[in-house]
Design a protein around this motif. Structure first.
Motif, mmCIF file in Angstrom:
data_model
loop_
_atom_site.group_PDB
_atom_site.id
_atom_site.type_symbol
_atom_site.label_atom_id
_atom_site.label_comp_id
_atom_site.label_asym_id
_atom_site.label_seq_id
_atom_site.Cartn_x
_atom_site.Cartn_y
_atom_site.Cartn_z
ATOM 1 N N ALA A 72 0.665 -1.229 -0.167
ATOM 2 C CA ALA A 72 -0.140 -0.166 -0.018
ATOM 3 C C ALA A 72 0.903 1.284 0.049
ATOM 4 O O ALA A 72 2.098 1.167 0.763
ATOM 5 C CB ALA A 72 -0.957 0.130 1.160
ATOM 6 N N ASP A 73 0.271 2.252 -0.614
ATOM 7 C CA ASP A 73 1.190 3.612 -0.639
ATOM 8 C C ASP A 73 0.426 4.440 0.083
ATOM 9 O O ASP A 73 -0.755 5.089 -0.218
ATOM 10 C CB ASP A 73 1.014 3.936 -2.227
ATOM 11 N N PRO A 74 0.855 5.113 1.179
ATOM 12 C CA PRO A 74 0.346 6.264 2.016
ATOM 13 C C PRO A 74 0.183 7.285 1.159
ATOM 14 O O PRO A 74 -0.887 8.212 1.438
ATOM 15 C CB PRO A 74 1.294 6.293 3.210
ATOM 16 N N VAL A 75 0.992 7.708 0.424
ATOM 17 C CA VAL A 75 0.897 9.304 -0.521
ATOM 18 C C VAL A 75 -0.361 8.957 -1.218
ATOM 19 O O VAL A 75 -1.184 9.984 -1.293
ATOM 20 C CB VAL A 75 1.694 9.125 -1.513
ATOM 21 N N LYS A 76 -0.493 7.794 -2.220
ATOM 22 C CA LYS A 76 -1.817 7.421 -2.714
ATOM 23 C C LYS A 76 -3.216 7.427 -1.755
ATOM 24 O O LYS A 76 -4.170 8.176 -2.088
ATOM 25 C CB LYS A 76 -1.948 6.159 -3.485
ATOM 26 N N GLY A 77 -3.098 6.955 -0.516
ATOM 27 C CA GLY A 77 -4.092 7.147 0.209
ATOM 28 C C GLY A 77 -4.342 8.332 0.838
ATOM 29 O O GLY A 77 -5.516 8.760 1.007
ATOM 30 N N GLY A 78 -3.534 9.226 0.980
ATOM 31 C CA GLY A 78 -3.683 10.648 1.083
ATOM 32 C C GLY A 78 -4.553 11.431 0.066
ATOM 33 O O GLY A 78 -5.366 12.281 0.506
ATOM 34 N N GLU A 79 -4.031 11.025 -1.078
ATOM 35 C CA GLU A 79 -4.702 11.705 -2.047
ATOM 36 C C GLU A 79 -6.105 11.099 -2.234
ATOM 37 O O GLU A 79 -7.135 12.044 -2.515
ATOM 38 C CB GLU A 79 -4.127 11.309 -3.439
ATOM 39 N N LEU A 80 -6.418 9.888 -2.027
ATOM 40 C CA LEU A 80 -7.926 9.315 -2.018
ATOM 41 C C LEU A 80 -8.543 10.085 -0.926
ATOM 42 O O LEU A 80 -9.743 10.285 -0.913
ATOM 43 C CB LEU A 80 -7.825 7.768 -1.662
#
Length: 101
Positions: free
Chosen positions: A22-30
């Motif tokens: 999992a990518d926390p940066v992608k999660g923040g964007e979501l």
């Protein structure tokens, strides 16, 4: 025997498989796209939706509970996130706020 103990310790502290990629940066964007914090503003009532993650009486006390809560929010808000998107969001929230192992 020492090697076995080290392997057991390493496996206990490792992230669950679904979070390893999992990518926390992608999660923040979501989280930003879904406007999660505006919903939390309404529910928390303090004007700062991020405080819902930090309150002393929070209902999320483990990675499993965090994953469940993200899934519930996904369903309630009809964000259309796939399971891997939920994992990204869990990774983001864990890294930024919860800091579970």
């Amino acid at each position: 025997m020492k090697l076995l103990k080290l392997l057991v310790l390493a496996s206990c502290s490792a992230l669950p498989a679904y979070l390893q990629a999992a990518d926390p940066v992608k999660g923040g964007e979501l989280v930003i796209e879904a406007q999660c914090e505006s919903c939390h503003d309404d529910r928390y009532g303090g004007g700062d939706g991020t405080q819902i993650y930090l309150r002393s009486d929070r209902r999320v006390n483990s990675l499993a509970q965090l994953a469940t809560q993200v899934s519930v929010c996904n369903s309630q808000l009809n964000t259309g996130w796939f399971p891997e998107d939920e994992a990204h969001v869990v990774a983001y929230l864990n890294k930024r706020y919860y800091k579970f192992r």
